[in-house]
Write a protein that holds these residues in place. Sequence first.
Motif, PDB file in Angstrom:
ATOM      1  N   ALA A 185      38.640  20.552 -18.749  1.00 55.81           N
ATOM      2  CA  ALA A 185      37.928  21.625 -18.043  1.00 55.81           C
ATOM      3  C   ALA A 185      38.602  22.982 -18.273  1.00 55.81           C
ATOM      4  O   ALA A 185      37.989  24.033 -18.115  1.00 55.81           O
ATOM      5  CB  ALA A 185      37.857  21.324 -16.548  1.00 55.81           C
TER       6      ALA A 185
ATOM      7  N   CYS B 123      32.932  20.915 -15.360  1.00 55.80           N
ATOM      8  CA  CYS B 123      33.494  20.717 -16.702  1.00 55.80           C
ATOM      9  C   CYS B 123      32.950  21.724 -17.702  1.00 55.80           C
ATOM     10  O   CYS B 123      33.442  21.811 -18.831  1.00 55.80           O
ATOM     11  CB  CYS B 123      33.191  19.305 -17.203  1.00 55.80           C
ATOM     12  SG  CYS B 123      31.447  19.038 -17.635  1.00 55.80           S
TER      13      CYS B 123
ATOM     14  N   ASN C 120      37.011  16.113 -23.431  1.00 60.08           N
ATOM     15  CA  ASN C 120      36.306  16.844 -22.369  1.00 60.08           C
ATOM     16  C   ASN C 120      35.528  15.843 -21.536  1.00 60.08           C
ATOM     17  O   ASN C 120      34.566  15.242 -22.018  1.00 60.08           O
ATOM     18  CB  ASN C 120      35.322  17.867 -22.959  1.00 60.08           C
ATOM     19  CG  ASN C 120      36.032  19.020 -23.630  1.00 60.08           C
ATOM     20  OD1 ASN C 120      36.436  18.925 -24.785  1.00 60.08           O
ATOM     21  ND2 ASN C 120      36.201  20.117 -22.900  1.00 60.08           N
TER      22      ASN C 120
ATOM     23  N   CYS D 272      33.088  14.668 -18.469  1.00 61.95           N
ATOM     24  CA  CYS D 272      32.026  15.082 -17.553  1.00 61.95           C
ATOM     25  C   CYS D 272      31.656  13.866 -16.722  1.00 61.95           C
ATOM     26  O   CYS D 272      31.413  12.802 -17.271  1.00 61.95           O
ATOM     27  CB  CYS D 272      30.801  15.556 -18.333  1.00 61.95           C
ATOM     28  SG  CYS D 272      29.374  15.860 -17.260  1.00 61.95           S
TER      29      CYS D 272
END
Lengths: 263, 161
Positions: B47, B103, B133, B135
């Motif tokens: 994030a 995110c 990353n 989410c």
Amino acid sequence: MYEFEFERPTTLADAIKAMGAEDAQALGGGQTLIPTLKQRLAMPAKLVSLGAIDEIKGVCKADDGALCLGGGTTHAVVTREAAVDYPALAALAGNIGDPAVRNRGTLGGSIANNDPAACYPAAVLGSGATVVTNTREIAADEYFTGMFETALGEGEIITEVRFPVPEKAAYQKFEQPASRFALVGVFVAKYVDGVRVAVTGASEGGVFRWSEAEAALSGDFSAGALDGMAPPAEGMMSDLHGSAAYRAHLVGVMTRRAVVAAG
Amino acid sequence: MPQVSMTVNGKPASGNVEGRTLLSSFLRDTMGLTGTHVGCDTSQCGACVVHVDGDAVKACTMFALEAEGAEVATIEGQAAPDGTLNAIQAAFQEHHGLQCGFCTPGMVMSAAALLKDNPKPSEAEIRDYLEGNLCRCTGYHNIVKAIMAASGQNVGAIAAE
């Protein structure tokens, strides 16, 4: 994090001087060390960032054909710049962590830490590379001395690692799905004078050479030469991700896959 | 305390920091740029991804002093000064590439880094690039769609997973 003094020298000479301070700790890309500091598992009095020292970064070719990687070279740069000369090494670097981690993490940082599940130690040992520091040259076989243990002395900085380029090589990693560290990773490299097989992620002693597989592959470089072979489960790590026996079995499987991938 | 100076979104930025001050803390607390989110603080969730000298990095896993003299780009610099979203942001909106949005700053910055090196990534390449990353809302599908769309590709062919 505990407090520490921070220094960011721009030359190796200044870094060596800074590392002379009591409880000084070198900082590579910080992708392991910073999380470690956050957990208060380390408390250096001084952090010496190696990130601004251009003379220990980059990829070049030595006169004897070896590929020389600066200790401060990031995984992302190795992925790009070693792709032609040593594709198996470039592929290994390109599969460490995630893209943002690869933009910061360095070769020197990885092998100085010698995490038992890190990828780079397998390439360094599997290639019979030479670790060059500010004071000496250390053969890979002498360098890795145990889990999180290396032959490095106090204040010693890895300036370069020289990789002899094999005829063919490949690295195969069975990822621990959450951390993406190697549950087992095997680097196989075929040189004119024999085959080297280095295994990471599996042993309680850190990265090791699987000599039975090396002998079998040196006679016949094919997955079939390793049929039914696996190292003993004794001494393998055992945790909730995999038992010692499972890891030992995976070593056989990943070595065969690496041989096939090497072609 | 040592002073650090860098360029953030094209403007000079400086401040006094401790050695242990993270780049994410400098951006959020000193610069007031709270678009860079800190989710896990253990370099896993992404994030906090920003660009340092053009490379995507996790701002929670880099010290502010390591960015001395660097060009830093954050989510706040992505839209035009009048607020017009850039192509990636607009595609996230259009394709519903976010739900709670926590995110999203990291997703957009990672997507921007990907498209800089690989202007027409395949679906597999996008999914692979977003490995760092996380989410927890979207299931990634619409994020992947948005990035395909932002790169000028047809999104109709993406199979739901």
